[in-house]
Design an enzyme around this catalytic site. Sequence first.
Site, short mmCIF file in Angstrom:
data_model
loop_
_atom_site.label_atom_id
_atom_site.label_comp_id
_atom_site.label_asym_id
_atom_site.label_seq_id
_atom_site.Cartn_x
_atom_site.Cartn_y
_atom_site.Cartn_z
CG LEU A 1 -1.92 -1.17 1.32
CD1 LEU A 1 -2.49 -1.48 2.55
CD2 LEU A 1 -2.86 -0.97 -0.01
N PRO A 2 0.22 2.12 -0.27
CG PRO A 2 -1.20 4.13 -0.94
CD PRO A 2 -1.18 2.76 -0.70
CB THR B 1 8.41 1.72 2.02
OG1 THR B 1 8.87 0.84 1.00
CG2 THR B 1 9.57 2.31 2.89
CE LYS C 1 6.71 6.09 1.80
NZ LYS C 1 5.81 4.79 1.75
CE LYS D 1 12.38 -0.29 -0.17
NZ LYS D 1 11.16 -0.26 -0.29
#
Length: 299
Positions: A64-65, A92, A235, A167
């Site tokens: 999901l975003p 993420t 982000k 990540k």
Amino acid sequence: MHYAYIGLGNLGANCAACLLRAGFEVTVYDLNPALAERLVAAGAVLAPSAEAAAAGADHVITCLPSPAVSERVLRAILPGMKPGAHWLEMSTLGRDDVLRLGAVSAAAGVQMMELPVTGGVHLAAQGKITMLAGGPVEVFDLHRPAMAAMGDRIFHMGDLGAASIIKVITNMLAFIHLKATSEALMLAKRGGLDLAQAHAAIAASSGNSFVHETEGALILNGSYDVAFNIDLALKDLGFALGFGREFGVPLDLASMTEQTYVAAKAAYGGAAQSPMIAKLLEDLLGTDLRADGFPARLE
């Protein structure tokens, strides 16, 4: 094993397709049903809602975003998930979000494994993306066959939160490398070099990077289309700089790169492709970085 896959953007749809090719039963859901069409054609079942997808599967994968969307979906699906079901989160997220949502999931009797990936959408389509897992080792072991269907390099980084740190580190490096390759290509162009030859020479040198080979090619094509936008880059850079403050590590290059992305967002909008930071330099100098023979999308 029957998985529900919720979130069928550029990355999610490719990973769900890999599960189908490997013979897993997959139920899919996205707010945009059109994104599920090719998966349904390949054998997936399209659920009418995220709740229905989760209730009918053994385990749930989300891609999901944003953390806010992940939390909203999680709270919606938890009441209907099967006893013993696991939640694999491929979005993420920041480490704090992972730990907080992991606690929400655990309180409902569902174990979470964070599973961010790195390498690009083109590698996800090939089932060759790198998978970075964090969570209980027994959950990791249970889902290793599914991970092997989606990726060819799989790392168990430790407890929940560990994968989110690595990540963010890998993404931070990718954005720094993208800024560096943009400047290098412009230096080559203004120095009168053939850009195709310059790209090949850099790729064969000690200055090479994965980003130069891949996103550098998209810059030379002029599409910039890596299926990853400027807002997402900002982000992730924000997460990296937050870790820098928390762990007491000065991140000079990440800070400068963040400002480049801020400028790119002001110029082109947050939905513009991440490699368009190179276009900032092109526009500033009135010099394009086009060369023949480079792809518009990575295969």
